[in-house]
Design a protein around this motif. Sequence first.
Motif, PDB file in Angstrom:
ATOM      1  N   GLN A  32      -4.074 -31.765 -23.045  1.00 46.21           N
ATOM      2  CA  GLN A  32      -4.386 -33.180 -23.215  1.00 46.21           C
ATOM      3  C   GLN A  32      -5.896 -33.444 -23.214  1.00 46.21           C
ATOM      4  OE1 GLN A  32      -2.246 -34.323 -19.744  1.00 46.21           O
ATOM      5  NE2 GLN A  32      -4.075 -34.696 -18.546  1.00 46.21           N
ATOM      6  N   THR A  33      -6.697 -32.373 -23.163  1.00 47.50           N
ATOM      7  CA  THR A  33      -8.144 -32.533 -23.161  1.00 47.50           C
ATOM      8  C   THR A  33      -8.718 -32.276 -24.546  1.00 47.50           C
ATOM      9  OG1 THR A  33      -8.485 -30.219 -22.539  1.00 47.50           O
ATOM     10  CG2 THR A  33      -8.357 -31.834 -20.750  1.00 47.50           C
ATOM     11  N   CYS A  34      -9.918 -32.783 -24.759  1.00 47.10           N
ATOM     12  CA  CYS A  34     -10.641 -32.481 -25.987  1.00 47.10           C
ATOM     13  C   CYS A  34     -12.103 -32.209 -25.641  1.00 47.10           C
ATOM     14  CB  CYS A  34     -10.513 -33.612 -27.002  1.00 47.10           C
ATOM     15  SG  CYS A  34     -11.265 -35.148 -26.488  1.00 47.10           S
ATOM     16  N   TYR A  35     -12.795 -31.587 -26.572  1.00 48.48           N
ATOM     17  CA  TYR A  35     -14.189 -31.203 -26.365  1.00 48.48           C
ATOM     18  C   TYR A  35     -15.056 -31.958 -27.360  1.00 48.48           C
ATOM     19  CZ  TYR A  35     -18.338 -28.229 -26.074  1.00 48.48           C
ATOM     20  OH  TYR A  35     -19.621 -27.758 -25.915  1.00 48.48           O
ATOM     21  N   ILE A  36     -16.067 -32.627 -26.850  1.00 48.05           N
ATOM     22  CA  ILE A  36     -16.978 -33.415 -27.669  1.00 48.05           C
ATOM     23  C   ILE A  36     -18.408 -32.995 -27.328  1.00 48.05           C
ATOM     24  CG2 ILE A  36     -17.773 -35.761 -28.220  1.00 48.05           C
ATOM     25  CD1 ILE A  36     -14.864 -35.542 -28.852  1.00 48.05           C
TER      26      ILE A  36
END
Length: 105
Positions: free
Chosen positions: A5-9
């Motif tokens: 459920q995480t994302c990398y920005i």
Amino acid sequence: MYDKQTCYIVGEAKSPGNNPIMKNYHSFFVGFVVDSKNHRIIDAECTSILDITSRFIQSIFVGQSIFDEEGVAEEIRTRYYGSSQKALIVAYKQAQLKYKESLEV
């Protein structure tokens, strides 16, 4: 290590020319891992020369909402006095914009 459920920005900005970060990396980058369910920053790291800088910047961001632009910027202004202060705020705002755009997809 990170939930699905995480994302990398990543946010990027220019630092002052006399800054060692600019001499080594040519830009200032901050990477954020964001929980896409509650929009909280769960991890952060930046390009830095000293490890303490990256750890300190991490302490500013972790637990914050990626959407709390004014609160986070104010915390940076009142706690972080490195030469990359403005670049840190710009990189955060750029990452925030990328995150908002990703939600509209």
